[in-house]
Scaffold this motif. Structure first.
Motif, short mmCIF file in Angstrom:
data_model
loop_
_atom_site.label_atom_id
_atom_site.label_comp_id
_atom_site.label_asym_id
_atom_site.label_seq_id
_atom_site.Cartn_x
_atom_site.Cartn_y
_atom_site.Cartn_z
N GLN A 130 6.78 13.25 -3.23
CA GLN A 130 6.19 12.03 -2.68
C GLN A 130 6.37 11.97 -1.15
O GLN A 130 5.48 11.52 -0.43
N LEU A 131 7.51 12.45 -0.69
CA LEU A 131 7.77 12.45 0.75
C LEU A 131 6.83 13.42 1.47
O LEU A 131 6.33 13.13 2.57
N ARG A 132 6.57 14.55 0.84
CA ARG A 132 5.61 15.51 1.42
C ARG A 132 4.22 14.89 1.51
O ARG A 132 3.54 15.02 2.52
N TRP A 133 3.82 14.23 0.43
CA TRP A 133 2.52 13.54 0.45
C TRP A 133 2.49 12.50 1.57
O TRP A 133 1.53 12.40 2.32
N GLY A 134 3.56 11.69 1.64
CA GLY A 134 3.60 10.61 2.62
C GLY A 134 3.50 11.13 4.04
O GLY A 134 2.73 10.61 4.86
N ARG A 135 4.29 12.14 4.36
CA ARG A 135 4.27 12.69 5.72
C ARG A 135 2.96 13.38 6.03
O ARG A 135 2.47 13.34 7.16
N THR A 136 2.38 14.02 5.03
CA THR A 136 1.09 14.68 5.23
C THR A 136 0.00 13.67 5.52
O THR A 136 -0.80 13.83 6.45
N ILE A 137 -0.03 12.58 4.74
CA ILE A 137 -1.05 11.54 4.96
C ILE A 137 -0.82 10.84 6.29
O ILE A 137 -1.77 10.54 7.02
N ARG A 138 0.44 10.60 6.64
CA ARG A 138 0.75 9.94 7.92
C ARG A 138 0.22 10.74 9.09
O ARG A 138 -0.37 10.18 10.03
N LEU A 139 0.39 12.05 9.05
CA LEU A 139 -0.06 12.89 10.15
C LEU A 139 -1.56 13.12 10.12
O LEU A 139 -2.18 13.33 11.16
N SER A 140 -2.16 13.06 8.93
CA SER A 140 -3.60 13.28 8.81
C SER A 140 -4.38 12.03 9.18
O SER A 140 -5.42 12.10 9.85
N LYS A 141 -3.89 10.86 8.74
CA LYS A 141 -4.59 9.60 8.98
C LYS A 141 -3.58 8.53 9.37
O LYS A 141 -3.25 7.64 8.58
N SER A 142 -3.08 8.60 10.59
CA SER A 142 -1.97 7.75 11.02
C SER A 142 -2.31 6.27 11.00
O SER A 142 -1.49 5.44 10.58
N SER A 143 -3.50 5.87 11.44
CA SER A 143 -3.83 4.45 11.54
C SER A 143 -3.91 3.80 10.16
O SER A 143 -3.35 2.73 9.93
N GLY A 144 -4.59 4.44 9.23
CA GLY A 144 -4.69 3.89 7.89
C GLY A 144 -3.36 3.88 7.16
O GLY A 144 -3.04 2.94 6.43
N TYR A 145 -2.54 4.91 7.39
CA TYR A 145 -1.25 5.00 6.71
C TYR A 145 -0.30 3.92 7.18
O TYR A 145 0.52 3.43 6.39
N ALA A 146 -0.38 3.52 8.43
CA ALA A 146 0.53 2.52 8.98
C ALA A 146 0.41 1.19 8.24
O ALA A 146 1.39 0.45 8.10
N GLY A 147 -0.78 0.88 7.74
CA GLY A 147 -0.97 -0.39 7.04
C GLY A 147 -0.79 -0.31 5.54
O GLY A 147 -1.04 -1.30 4.84
N LEU A 148 -0.30 0.81 5.04
CA LEU A 148 -0.18 1.02 3.60
C LEU A 148 0.67 -0.04 2.88
O LEU A 148 0.33 -0.46 1.78
N PRO A 149 1.80 -0.51 3.46
CA PRO A 149 2.62 -1.49 2.74
C PRO A 149 1.89 -2.78 2.38
O PRO A 149 2.34 -3.51 1.49
N ILE A 150 0.78 -3.07 3.02
CA ILE A 150 0.01 -4.26 2.67
C ILE A 150 -0.42 -4.20 1.21
O ILE A 150 -0.53 -5.23 0.52
N THR A 151 -0.63 -2.99 0.70
CA THR A 151 -1.09 -2.83 -0.68
C THR A 151 0.04 -2.83 -1.70
O THR A 151 -0.22 -2.79 -2.91
N HIS A 152 1.28 -2.86 -1.25
CA HIS A 152 2.44 -2.80 -2.16
C HIS A 152 2.76 -4.20 -2.67
O HIS A 152 3.65 -4.89 -2.15
N ALA A 153 2.05 -4.64 -3.70
CA ALA A 153 2.23 -6.00 -4.21
C ALA A 153 3.66 -6.27 -4.65
O ALA A 153 4.18 -7.37 -4.45
N GLY A 154 4.31 -5.27 -5.25
CA GLY A 154 5.69 -5.46 -5.69
C GLY A 154 6.63 -5.78 -4.55
O GLY A 154 7.59 -6.55 -4.71
N LEU A 155 6.37 -5.22 -3.38
CA LEU A 155 7.19 -5.51 -2.20
C LEU A 155 7.05 -6.97 -1.80
O LEU A 155 8.06 -7.65 -1.52
#
Length: 248
Positions: A130-155
């Motif tokens: 999961q960490l590899r996926w996360g870091r890969t997505i962060r570096l590939s699409k930094s702007s969209g990844y930064a807002g990801l926690p908005i979708t974490h309803a449980g948080l």
């Protein structure tokens, strides 16, 4: 090596390419687990990652491609530069989809769903994956990844808890369970999504922890190798590790 398809696969995924405006056809995938840690990851894939993939085209995301299936014309691949320019990217599937869509073509999701086998048998292996996926997505699409926690309803349910906002928690829970049920079961037919439905808010908190950890470093673990990722997820030399980087 980890994808299972059903009869009619090739015919179904190649059919959209009859439209010259379509450049890449990709597939959703149903996770199949063989251990409890893998079942936990399957829950996240079916109820978190797959829903975001379905939403992406609806919000205008054009450049995407999942490694489970990438179907495209040889002529479009040649025009995009071939395989060689993407060989050093860990997310070569995303890069391929991105480069073909930059030709003015569209990427579409096939109606065919394939099945992937999750091989991790340990909790640490799932975390590293999961960490590899996360870091890969962060570096590939930094702007969209930064807002990801908005979708974490449980948080947000957890944040609302000390404020006794019962109606907010109830609304978020209903939306979270509904989204998970629609995508995870009615679309993917994932047993992990069906039987783990009530655990999806906990997955959101876990995913948030992965999101935070993904910013701590740009190094990922790939099998027995540590790979340092540069801009856009390109694999770079890593002199501080004994295990040399490998090509993706």
């Amino acid at each position: 090596s980890d994808i299972r398809v059903t009869p009619g696969y090739l015919e179904e995924i190649s059919a959209p390419l009859a439209d010259p405006s379509i450049g890449v056809v990709t597939c959703l995938y149903r996770p199949r687990s063989h251990s409890w840690p893998a079942a936990w990851e399957a829950l996240g894939i079916a109820t978190d990652f797959m829903p975001s993939t379905l939403v992406a085209p609806l919000v205008g995301v054009r450049e995407f491609g999942l490694g489970s299936t990438l179907c495209f014309r040889a002529a479009d691949l040649d025009e995009a530069g071939g395989f060689e320019p993407i060989g050093d990217y860990i997310a070569d599937d995303y890069q391929l989809g991105r480069r073909i869509t930059q030709l003015g073509k569209r990427a579409v999701l096939s109606t065919h769903i394939v099945e992937t086998s999750l091989g991790d048998t340990t909790w640490s292996g799932v975390w590293q994956h999961q960490l590899r996926w996360g870091r890969t997505i962060r570096l590939s699409k930094s702007s969209g990844y930064a807002g990801l926690p908005i979708t974490h309803a449980g948080l947000w349910m957890l944040i609302a808890l000390p404020f006794h906002l019962a109606w907010v928690i109830a609304a978020l829970a209903a939306l979270r369970f509904l989204s998970s049920l629609i995508t995870g079961w009615f679309v993917l037919r994932s047993r992990a999504a069906l039987f783990g439905l009530l655990l999806t808010p906990l997955w959101d908190i876990y995913a948030f922890a992965v999101w935070i950890a993904s910013y701590a470093s740009s190094t990922v673990h790939w099998r027995d190798h540590y790979l340092r990722l540069g801009p856009e997820g390109r694999i770079e030399p890593s002199p501080d590790r004994e295990s040399a980087p490998v090509r993706s």
